[in-house]
Design a protein around this motif. Structure first.
Motif, PDB file in Angstrom:
ATOM      1  N   TYR A 506      29.524  20.207  39.687  1.00 25.50           N
ATOM      2  CA  TYR A 506      30.267  20.156  38.425  1.00 25.50           C
ATOM      3  C   TYR A 506      30.497  21.543  37.856  1.00 25.50           C
ATOM      4  N   VAL A 507      29.478  22.412  37.917  1.00 31.83           N
ATOM      5  CA  VAL A 507      29.603  23.695  37.223  1.00 31.83           C
ATOM      6  C   VAL A 507      30.155  24.821  38.082  1.00 31.83           C
ATOM      7  N   TYR A 508      30.069  24.713  39.448  1.00 29.09           N
ATOM      8  CA  TYR A 508      30.709  25.785  40.219  1.00 29.09           C
ATOM      9  C   TYR A 508      31.262  25.391  41.583  1.00 29.09           C
ATOM     10  N   ARG A 509      30.811  24.320  42.198  1.00 25.99           N
ATOM     11  CA  ARG A 509      31.277  24.046  43.563  1.00 25.99           C
ATOM     12  C   ARG A 509      32.642  23.371  43.610  1.00 25.99           C
ATOM     13  N   TRP A 542      26.716  30.814  42.846  1.00 25.26           N
ATOM     14  CA  TRP A 542      27.636  30.897  41.706  1.00 25.26           C
ATOM     15  C   TRP A 542      28.443  32.184  41.756  1.00 25.26           C
ATOM     16  N   ARG A 543      27.800  33.317  42.072  1.00 28.53           N
ATOM     17  CA  ARG A 543      28.505  34.595  42.133  1.00 28.53           C
ATOM     18  C   ARG A 543      29.632  34.544  43.165  1.00 28.53           C
ATOM     19  N   GLY A 569      23.108  42.936  44.321  1.00 23.17           N
ATOM     20  CA  GLY A 569      24.413  42.712  44.920  1.00 23.17           C
ATOM     21  C   GLY A 569      24.713  41.264  45.204  1.00 23.17           C
ATOM     22  N   ASP A 570      23.757  40.371  44.888  1.00 20.63           N
ATOM     23  CA  ASP A 570      23.954  38.961  45.217  1.00 20.63           C
ATOM     24  C   ASP A 570      23.908  38.054  43.997  1.00 20.63           C
ATOM     25  N   MET A 571      23.731  38.624  42.797  1.00 22.79           N
ATOM     26  CA  MET A 571      23.691  37.774  41.610  1.00 22.79           C
ATOM     27  C   MET A 571      24.615  38.299  40.514  1.00 22.79           C
ATOM     28  N   PHE A 572      24.212  39.321  39.777  1.00 21.76           N
ATOM     29  CA  PHE A 572      24.979  39.754  38.610  1.00 21.76           C
ATOM     30  C   PHE A 572      25.423  41.206  38.730  1.00 21.76           C
TER      31      PHE A 572
END
Length: 793
Positions: A506-509, A542-543, A569-572
């Motif tokens: 619902y929120v990102y996929r 999500w990123r 480099g893999d989140m924010f």
């Protein structure tokens, strides 16, 4: 509250304390307890560590005024956490629901004793405890051992490095006697809001000895193959014993781990190696990129309900029949005048007993109306707290992630805001929480304000709900409030199971997921609320969705502590830089400059440069007292504004992306929530904005925009730091800038060595130029409570 205070008076005694002659083993074993509260940002600081002696745990504390606190170990272990239970009695573990508090007036001794049945008693009295002094180190070979993580003599290359990098580490001393040195490399594991923090052994490397004057040096190299945050320290052996050469004891705001890095400290090797203070080494992905526009950003940070009322027709009104006219099972409150104080239940302000249900009418139309004002300030990005449908005035209790709250406007209004902002060169970054929703939402529906189908319809678990897998329930509990987990115990905010495939879809996929939808509607990125409470693998997925949807979108985490783990480099890309806020405000308030630079130097060393230059450097926020309040508006408003101008000067001349919280620029103050969320004092609404302060803000924001070196320039170690003055150097290509600030109330002149060649430096704010001596030194006169910017021609 009165009952709790009465019980507190009975629990906290003031009789002089004596220690029992019959000594007993420490009932909590090797655990160390700390007083953790507002006086130390709730951190576990050595200065507030209890010492066990014979029959109880003792702490000498100097404090002023009412202080709220708990007593706990470093990790907030539930069985080692003491506070108030629901009846206001001192308790430990699961029974703790609130903070203890006490009015202090100087030096006291706190005595915590535990009975055989596990119950606890806390006494406060005049200072009477004599702490055990630390065992002195007399071993000269150990005392002269040196390491400095910021010196190329001891470590190269400097700071965070991409995966695959090899780093050289060296230690040395000035006298004979250092027999062996071992470089200890460990991998850090940290989850949540620092609740779990541990180091796992990775390598022990025997360092190679080498002559160094009268003493001995040791060197080792290590290649960091994988991204992560690592710890390192040195085990030394002399003829007299074994020692840990480790990080210092500096406290870092909001951060559980101590130590600002730089020069090392030496201590005897502890039995429990968990007590060693590790240096930290960030290793990030070689392809880690942050949007190039981030370092040029000046944010205007808006709490929408309190910024500007552009459409009075959508204002929440008591007794109305629309969705925005009800708050859970209560009526809303509407302020009759724009410039009233926000309501706070229990403060005798005439409001009801319900929190977060008072409204002024701010909306998206109001933001659109004031875009030209925002541009005139020099801001080129808007960060706004949530605008999606929710019952409260703060909107973190999300009711509908995919639609704008009707009190703020419509989805079309959001798209219009983004389009109109873009026409003025302004980006829009929305905010939401993917950690919790509102109890009053279609997803949960505790109050039955929505059609049946929520996971907790009218207070009953609904397994048939499409949202049932989003939450974890305990239906056997008799108390409805205990049948689900509210985030940090707040029942209005049911916590989501972030591992739910349905929620992640619902929120990102999904193709129409929340994350994708608002980027497609015009958002330039996302700020994510309470990021540490969401699993790392969630953010990694999500990123990827964010960057696939809009490659130059910026991702900003809400973290308050050292955020290195989010910058691999893999989140924010960035974070709200609360370390910066606390350090700079305390400096502007008069605290020693060395305290500020220790904190800022930590993040310069720990964060990858691309993230460091994109940090959201704020001074005020909707979650902390405003800068002006922190700087003493209630004592001397004029002086507080001068101190705010100093903080602003530092903010605008330091690497990162400055954030101006709406109203700070015209002297809006206010303490804790809700007063830090007061309405902007528009003149046409009867407010009195400070035009002179606004002019200062515009002038200093313009200075930042006019000088690329202030936005793009690299930053080295401070050229000078004393009690009041900090001098920094920035370099961008062939251009250099020297910035100097002074938090003293008198002018100060300092002499510094320049790291570059020049004959003369221009004052960017119109002051006198400064000549450079033949030996490369300059003498800078720095005005009180302000600063100077000197640039090469």
């Amino acid at each position: 509250m009165l009952k709790a205070l009465a019980l507190l008076a009975a629990l906290l005694h003031f009789a002089p304390m004596t220690q029992a002659a019959d000594c007993k083993p420490a009932p909590l074993g090797e655990a160390t307890l700390y007083l953790r509260g507002g006086l130390n940002n709730w951190a576990a600081q050595d200065e507030q560590a209890f010492e066990y002696r014979c029959d109880a745990y003792y702490l000498n504390l100097g404090a002023q005024g009412r202080q709220e606190f708990k007593i706990a170990d470093e990790g907030w272990t539930p069985t080692l956490t003491f506070g108030f239970d629901a009846s206001g009695r001192l308790a430990r573990g699961a029974a703790v629901v609130g903070n203890a508090s006490h009015d202090f007036g100087g030096e006291h001794t706190l005595r915590l004793s535990l009975a055989a049945d596990g119950s606890a008693r806390l006494e406060v009295g005049p200072r009477s405890f004599v702490p055990t002094p630390p065992e002195a180190i007399t071993d000269r070979a150990a005392l002269t051992a040196r390491f400095d993580s910021r010196s190329a003599e001891f470590k190269a290359p400097f700071g965070a490095q991409p995966a695959g990098s090899e780093i050289r580490f060296s230690v040395g001393n000035d006298v004979p006697g250092l027999l062996r040195a071992t470089l200890v490399i460990e991998r850090r594991r940290m989850t949540g809001n620092q609740e779990q923090l541990a180091y796992e052994p990775l390598a022990r490397i025997a360092m190679t000895p080498e002559p160094r004057g009268l003493g001995t040096g040791f060197t080792a190299r290590f290649r960091f193959a994988d991204i992560g945050v690592y710890g390192y320290w040195f085990e030394l052996e002399t003829v007299d014993g074994r020692y840990a050469l480790q990080n210092n004891k500096d406290g870092i705001y909001w951060t559980r781990e101590k130590g600002s890095m730089g020069p090392a400290s030496i201590e005897r090797l502890p039995r429990d190696l968990g007590r060693v203070r590790r240096y930290r080494q960030t290793v990030y992905a070689p392809d880690f990129q942050v949007p190039s526009w981030a370092r040029d950003t000046v944010y205007y940070y808006i709490f929408p309900e309190r910024f500007r009322n552009g459409d009075k027709a959508n204002d929440p009104r008591p007794g109305g029949g629309r969705a925005q006219d009800r708050y859970q099972g209560h009526d809303v409150e509407h302020h009759a005048r724009w410039n009233e104080k926000p309501f706070r239940p229990g403060s005798a302000d005439g409001s009801d007993a319900v929190y977060n249900n008072d409204f002024f009418g701010g909306d998206l139309a109001g933001i659109v109306e004031k875009l030209d004002y925002i541009k005139s300030l020099g801001a080129n990005a808007i960060y706004m707290t949530p605008v999606f449908r929710a019952a409260s005035n703060h909107k973190y209790d999300t009711a509908d992630y995919k639609n704008i709250d009707p009190a703020f406007g419509s989805n079309a209004d959001f798209e219009r805001l983004c389009a109109e902002a873009a026409r003025r060169g302004i980006r829009v970054i929305p905010d939401t929480s993917l950690n919790h929703v509102g109890a009053d939402s279609p997803y949960f529906n505790r109050y039955g304000n929505y059609p049946a189908g929520g996971a907790f319809d009218r207070g009953h678990v609904n397994p048939a709900s499409p949202y049932a897998s989003w939450f974890r329930f305990k239906p056997a509990e008799a108390d409805v409030d205990r049948q689900y987990q509210g985030w940090v115990g707040v029942g209005d905010l049911p916590e989501i199971d972030k591992n739910s495939p349905s929620f992640r879809a619902y929120v990102y996929r999904d193709a129409d997921s929340v994350t994708r939808l608002w980027l497609q509607r015009g958002a330039s990125g996302w700020r994510m609320d309470v990021a540490p409470w969401v699993p790392d693998d969630f953010w990694r997925e999500w990123r990827q969705v964010v960057k696939a949807t809009k490659p130059d979108a910026l991702t900003v985490a809400e973290t308050w502590f050292d955020a290195s783990k989010f910058f691999l480099g893999d989140m924010f890309d960035s974070t709200m830089n609360y370390i910066f806020r606390s350090a700079v405000l305390d400096y502007a308030a008069g605290r020693p400059a060395q305290q500020m630079t220790a904190n800022l130097e930590l993040i310069r060393e720990a964060y990858p440069p691309q993230a460091f230059s994109a940090l959201m450097n704020l001074l005020s926020s909707h979650d902390q007292p405003r800068a002006l309040h922190h700087l003493g508006e209630d004592r001397d408003l004029a002086l507080a504004k001068r101190r705010l101008r100093l903080a602003l000067f530092f903010q605008m001349t330091y690497p990162g992306a400055p954030a101006i919280y709406y109203g700070d620029e015209v002297g809006l103050g206010g303490g804790d929530d809700p007063y830090n969320r007061a309405p902007y004092p528009w003149a046409d609404e009867g407010g009195r904005p400070d035009a002179a302060l606004l002019a200062d803000f515009r002038r200093l924001v313009k200075l930042r925009h006019d000088l690329p070196v202030l936005r793009h320039g690299s930053l080295g170690a401070p050229l000078h730091v004393d009690e009041h003055v900090v001098v920094l150097a920035r370099q961008h290509g062939g251009t250099w800038a020297v910035t100097a600030t002074n938090n003293g109330t008198e002018a100060s002149t300092v002499t510094v060595d320049l790291p570059f060649a020049a004959k003369r430096l221009r004052d960017a704010l119109g002051g006198q130029a400064v000549a450079v001596a033949d030996d490369g030194q300059i003498r800078i006169s720095v005005p009180p409570l302000f600063g100077r910017v000197l640039v090469t021609p």
